[in-house]
Scaffold this active site. Structure first.
Site, PDB file in Angstrom:
ATOM      1  CG  ASN A   9      57.460  -2.527  45.082  1.00 26.23           C
ATOM      2  OD1 ASN A   9      58.263  -1.598  45.105  1.00 26.23           O
ATOM      3  ND2 ASN A   9      57.305  -3.334  44.040  1.00 26.23           N
ATOM      4  CE  LYS A  11      54.902  -1.816  41.836  1.00 25.15           C
ATOM      5  NZ  LYS A  11      54.037  -2.342  40.799  1.00 25.15           N
ATOM      6  CG  HIS A  94      58.743  -6.125  40.967  1.00 24.97           C
ATOM      7  ND1 HIS A  94      58.134  -5.691  39.811  1.00 24.97           N
ATOM      8  CD2 HIS A  94      57.805  -6.071  41.938  1.00 24.97           C
ATOM      9  CE1 HIS A  94      56.874  -5.393  40.087  1.00 24.97           C
ATOM     10  NE2 HIS A  94      56.648  -5.606  41.369  1.00 24.97           N
ATOM     11  CD  GLU A  96      56.591  -2.832  38.192  1.00 29.38           C
ATOM     12  OE1 GLU A  96      57.313  -2.204  38.994  1.00 29.38           O
ATOM     13  OE2 GLU A  96      55.355  -2.950  38.352  1.00 29.38           O
ATOM     14  CD  GLU A 163      54.412  -8.793  43.107  1.00 23.10           C
ATOM     15  OE1 GLU A 163      53.755  -8.089  43.874  1.00 23.10           O
ATOM     16  OE2 GLU A 163      55.350  -8.362  42.412  1.00 23.10           O
ATOM     17  N   GLY A 169      49.260  -3.707  39.038  1.00 18.44           N
ATOM     18  CA  GLY A 169      48.950  -2.338  38.637  1.00 18.44           C
ATOM     19  C   GLY A 169      47.795  -2.235  37.653  1.00 18.44           C
ATOM     20  CB  SER A 209      45.326  -5.327  41.590  1.00 17.72           C
ATOM     21  OG  SER A 209      45.870  -4.792  40.386  1.00 17.72           O
TER      22      SER A 209
HETATM   23  P1  PGA Z   1      50.220  -3.304  42.624  1.00 14.44           P
HETATM   24  O1  PGA Z   1      51.763  -3.755  42.562  1.00 14.44           O
HETATM   25  O2  PGA Z   1      49.731  -3.624  44.022  1.00 14.44           O
HETATM   26  O3  PGA Z   1      50.221  -1.831  42.348  1.00 14.44           O
HETATM   27  O4  PGA Z   1      49.490  -4.098  41.610  1.00 14.44           O
HETATM   28  C1  PGA Z   1      52.202  -4.914  43.198  1.00 14.44           C
HETATM   29  C2  PGA Z   1      53.685  -5.120  42.938  1.00 14.44           C
HETATM   30  O5  PGA Z   1      54.130  -4.900  41.809  1.00 14.44           O
HETATM   31  O6  PGA Z   1      54.452  -5.508  43.838  1.00 14.44           O
END
Ligand code: PGA
Length: 253
Positions: A9, A11, A94, A96, A163, A169, A209
């Site tokens: 992803n 983003k 997601h 976010e 997640e 992140g 992460s």
């Molecule tokens: P990250 O993001 O690996 O940077 O923690 C994962 C995600 O949001 O899909």
């Protein structure tokens, strides 16, 4: 047998030219790895260019979101029909989007249905906040997030990504054991809501992460079928290593 999936992803990262450069760099290495569904999800504006670069490749292309209407006066939105010409998968729900754009369970479900209608396979993201986790509400939150997901969606190939929001992140991944336990709960929940067969067949990824240094911990767990990778999917050596380790582990099984 559930085929593992590693999805990157990206983003809101990479301009079109940066996305093209990254794909050119990753493609040869990724194409050499089998036994794993390899997916990259660049920003909307790069999908067309990346699609061209992936001609003849085993790498699948995904979008990061969609709107549920097919067309019309929805300024700024991207419809499932537009995406269906460009890619095969789409990330939906997601955290976010749920957090910063107020996406509700109802809206997310509309998007899942619209994706299937257009022939796109959704990667549906679910996960709890740190506060919910600490209050012991993880299972309740996940059950609510899945409350509108019907058997048809699983049968049509919906992929789930668990997640935990506190792990995204932050560099603070869940442990393999924690993630396996929660994904085990998700499978039991689906088994109760739908059927045992459906629960056994659905692919459930871990996200939050994930790096080349910790992927083994997740992929070694029986309930976990792969990963949704954010930050580490923007670095060719990291992403290749994550996919390679997943492939070797599953081959050895
Ligand atoms: P990250 O993001 O690996 O940077 O923690 C994962 C995600 O949001 O899909």
């Amino acid at each position: 047998m559930r085929i593992p999936m590693i999805a990157g992803n990206w983003k809101m990262n990479t301009t079109v030219s940066e996305a093209m450069a990254l794909v050119k760099e990753m493609r040869p290495g990724l194409d050499r790895i089998d036994n794993v569904d390899k997916v990259i999800c660049p920003p909307f504006v790069s999908l067309s260019a990346v699609k061209e670069l992936l001609k003849g490749s085993s790498i699948k292309l995904g979008a990061q979101d969609l709107y549920f209407e097919e067309k019309g006066a929805y300024t700024g939105e991207i419809s499932p029909l537009m995406l269906a010409e460009l890619c095969q998968l789409v990330i939906i729900g997601h955290s976010e989007r749920r957090q910063y754009f107020n996406e509700t369970v109802e809206l997310v479900d509309k998007k899942v249905k619209a994706a299937f209608k257009a022939g796109l396979k959704p990667i549906l993201c679910i996960g709890e906040t740190l506060k919910e986790n600490e209050a012991g509400k993880t299972e309740e939150v996940l059950a609510k997030q899945l409350s509108l997901t019907a058997s048809q969606a699983y049968n049509a190939g919906l992929v789930l990504a668990y997640e935990p929001i506190w792990a995204i992140g932050t560099g603070r991944a869940a442990t393999g054991q924690q993630a396996n336990q929660t994904i085990g709960f998700i499978r039991r929940h689906i088994s109760q809501q739908c059927s045992r067969e459906i629960a056994q067949a659905v692919r459930i990824l871990y996200g939050g992460s994930v790096t080349a240094a910790n992927i083994a911990e997740f992929i070694n767990q029986p309930e976990i079928d792969g990963a949704l990778v954010g930050g580490a999917s923007l670095k060719t050596s990291q992403f290749l290593s994550i996919v390679e380790q997943t492939s070797s582990f599953k081959r050895g099984k």
